[in-house]
Design an enzyme around this catalytic site. Structure first.
Site, mmCIF file in Angstrom:
data_model
loop_
_atom_site.group_PDB
_atom_site.id
_atom_site.type_symbol
_atom_site.label_atom_id
_atom_site.label_comp_id
_atom_site.label_asym_id
_atom_site.label_seq_id
_atom_site.Cartn_x
_atom_site.Cartn_y
_atom_site.Cartn_z
ATOM 1 N N HIS A 64 -9.725 1.419 4.647
ATOM 2 C CA HIS A 64 -8.476 1.660 5.380
ATOM 3 C C HIS A 64 -8.733 2.676 6.495
ATOM 4 O O HIS A 64 -9.481 3.630 6.307
ATOM 5 C CB HIS A 64 -7.383 2.168 4.434
ATOM 6 C CG HIS A 64 -6.037 2.137 5.062
ATOM 7 N ND1 HIS A 64 -5.622 3.102 5.953
ATOM 8 C CD2 HIS A 64 -5.031 1.236 4.989
ATOM 9 C CE1 HIS A 64 -4.402 2.795 6.383
ATOM 10 N NE2 HIS A 64 -4.026 1.666 5.804
ATOM 11 N N SER A 69 3.015 -1.819 10.686
ATOM 12 C CA SER A 69 4.458 -1.868 10.985
ATOM 13 C C SER A 69 5.117 -3.172 10.562
ATOM 14 O O SER A 69 6.056 -3.647 11.209
ATOM 15 C CB SER A 69 4.726 -1.606 12.475
ATOM 16 O OG SER A 69 4.398 -0.275 12.805
ATOM 17 N N ASN A 81 0.858 -1.190 0.000
ATOM 18 C CA ASN A 81 0.000 0.000 0.000
ATOM 19 C C ASN A 81 0.893 1.239 0.000
ATOM 20 O O ASN A 81 1.425 1.623 1.030
ATOM 21 C CB ASN A 81 -0.896 -0.041 1.256
ATOM 22 C CG ASN A 81 -1.780 1.192 1.356
ATOM 23 O OD1 ASN A 81 -1.887 1.965 0.411
ATOM 24 N ND2 ASN A 81 -2.415 1.364 2.516
ATOM 25 N N TRP A 82 1.021 1.840 -1.179
ATOM 26 C CA TRP A 82 1.918 2.996 -1.304
ATOM 27 C C TRP A 82 1.316 4.261 -0.704
ATOM 28 O O TRP A 82 2.007 5.272 -0.582
ATOM 29 C CB TRP A 82 2.254 3.257 -2.783
ATOM 30 C CG TRP A 82 3.155 2.251 -3.408
ATOM 31 C CD1 TRP A 82 3.690 1.129 -2.837
ATOM 32 C CD2 TRP A 82 3.641 2.278 -4.762
ATOM 33 N NE1 TRP A 82 4.472 0.459 -3.749
ATOM 34 C CE2 TRP A 82 4.457 1.144 -4.935
ATOM 35 C CE3 TRP A 82 3.471 3.146 -5.845
ATOM 36 C CZ2 TRP A 82 5.094 0.869 -6.148
ATOM 37 C CZ3 TRP A 82 4.094 2.869 -7.044
ATOM 38 C CH2 TRP A 82 4.899 1.733 -7.191
ATOM 39 N N LYS A 83 0.021 4.219 -0.392
ATOM 40 C CA LYS A 83 -0.664 5.425 0.121
ATOM 41 C C LYS A 83 -0.437 6.589 -0.859
ATOM 42 O O LYS A 83 -0.424 6.347 -2.065
ATOM 43 C CB LYS A 83 -0.214 5.725 1.553
ATOM 44 C CG LYS A 83 -0.324 4.478 2.440
ATOM 45 C CD LYS A 83 -0.183 4.746 3.899
ATOM 46 C CE LYS A 83 -0.330 3.439 4.685
ATOM 47 N NZ LYS A 83 -0.282 3.631 6.124
ATOM 48 N N GLU A 126 -5.721 -4.658 10.924
ATOM 49 C CA GLU A 126 -4.705 -3.609 11.099
ATOM 50 C C GLU A 126 -5.053 -2.747 12.304
ATOM 51 O O GLU A 126 -5.843 -1.804 12.186
ATOM 52 C CB GLU A 126 -4.699 -2.674 9.877
ATOM 53 C CG GLU A 126 -4.216 -3.280 8.608
ATOM 54 C CD GLU A 126 -3.646 -2.199 7.696
ATOM 55 O OE1 GLU A 126 -2.472 -2.310 7.339
ATOM 56 O OE2 GLU A 126 -4.364 -1.250 7.361
HETATM 57 P P1 PGA Z 1 2.545 0.548 7.807
HETATM 58 O O1 PGA Z 1 1.105 0.783 7.133
HETATM 59 O O2 PGA Z 1 3.080 -0.729 7.245
HETATM 60 O O3 PGA Z 1 3.336 1.757 7.383
HETATM 61 O O4 PGA Z 1 2.344 0.471 9.270
HETATM 62 C C1 PGA Z 1 0.210 -0.270 6.969
HETATM 63 C C2 PGA Z 1 -1.085 0.269 6.418
HETATM 64 O O5 PGA Z 1 -1.493 1.372 6.833
HETATM 65 O O6 PGA Z 1 -1.708 -0.357 5.559
#
Ligand code: PGA
Length: 237
Positions: free
Chosen positions: A87, A197, A8-10, A150
């Site tokens: 999300h 994380s 997930n590159w956001k 998550e």
């Molecule tokens: P992170 O994000 O791996 O940077 O904690 C996970 C997510 O928000 O999907």
């Protein structure tokens, strides 16, 4: 079945050139790359082994007067196979409700895309609303749905001290979600991911678990070396 890595590159990176470069370096079997909408086409043409995913979609389909939104049909036309839905960053920053997420889930499944539904520690309430209409209206046996557990506090962007959930607790939550869905009499094929994380140092602690079918990776998916290492672990199971 091989484990799945959802990258997930956001809202990263800033330019198409960087997105293409990162896609080239993330192009591994069992990886699903989810870039921002703007870069879907460029990333999709770059990927040869990895699959393409989107980070969201709108519940109306296939077209219409919905300024700024993107439909399931439009995503499918770009070669998208997976869609992240619900999300926590959208639930919190944009006020997405479980009712909205339920509609997004339904349109994703109907359009033949695989939803990656994110739920946090509030999963019992979220799951009940997110799935209830879907189960009543469609309850499709042949569709695949991925649920990513998550916890909010584990997402790296949530704070500098964010730490991943323990594999033991993640398994406990995942079993709880499965039991809840069973009580709701679901028929579809559900697989479970852990997210929050995840990095190359800890990914195998989740991927080795039989209850966990993959990981959803945010920050570490922007580091080519890291995503390659995580993808290598995934191929081992
Ligand atoms: P992170 O994000 O791996 O940077 O904690 C996970 C997510 O928000 O999907």
């Amino acid at each position: 079945m091989p484990k799945l890595i959802i990258a997930n590159w956001k809202m990263n990176p800033a330019t198409e050139g960087e997105a293409v470069e990162l896609a080239r370096q993330s192009d591994w079997e069992n990886v699903v790359v989810c870039p921002p909408f703007l870069f879907l086409r460029a990333v999709g043409t770059t990927l040869k082994k990895a699959s393409l995913g989107a980070q969201d979609l709108f519940w109306k389909n296939p077209t219409g007067a919905f300024t700024g939104e993107v439909s399931a049909a439009e995503l499918r036309d770009l070669g998208v196979k997976y869609v992240i839905i619900g999300h926590s960053e959208r639930r919190l920053n944009l006020g997405e409700t479980d009712e909205m997420i339920a509609k997004k889930l339904a349109v994703t499944v109907k359009e033949g895309l695989v939803p990656v539904l994110c739920v946090s520690e509030e999963w019992p309430e979220q799951i009940k609303v997110d799935f209830s209409q879907l189960i009543v209206a469609i309850n499709p046996e042949r569709f695949r749905i991925l649920i990513a557990y998550e916890p909010l506090w584990a997402i790296s962007a949530s704070s500098e001290e964010a730490v991943p959930d323990t594999p033991e607790h993640a398994v406990e939550v995942i079993s709880g979600i499965r039991n809840l869905l069973t009580a709701m009499n679901y028929k579809f094929n559900v697989k479970f991911l852990y997210g929050g994380s995840v990095n190359w140092k800890n990914a195998d602690r989740y991927l080795e678990l039989k209850e966990v079918d993959g990981v959803l990776v945010g920050a570490a998916s922007l580091i080519p070396d890291d995503i390659q290492k995580i993808a290598n672990y995934a191929g081992e199971y």
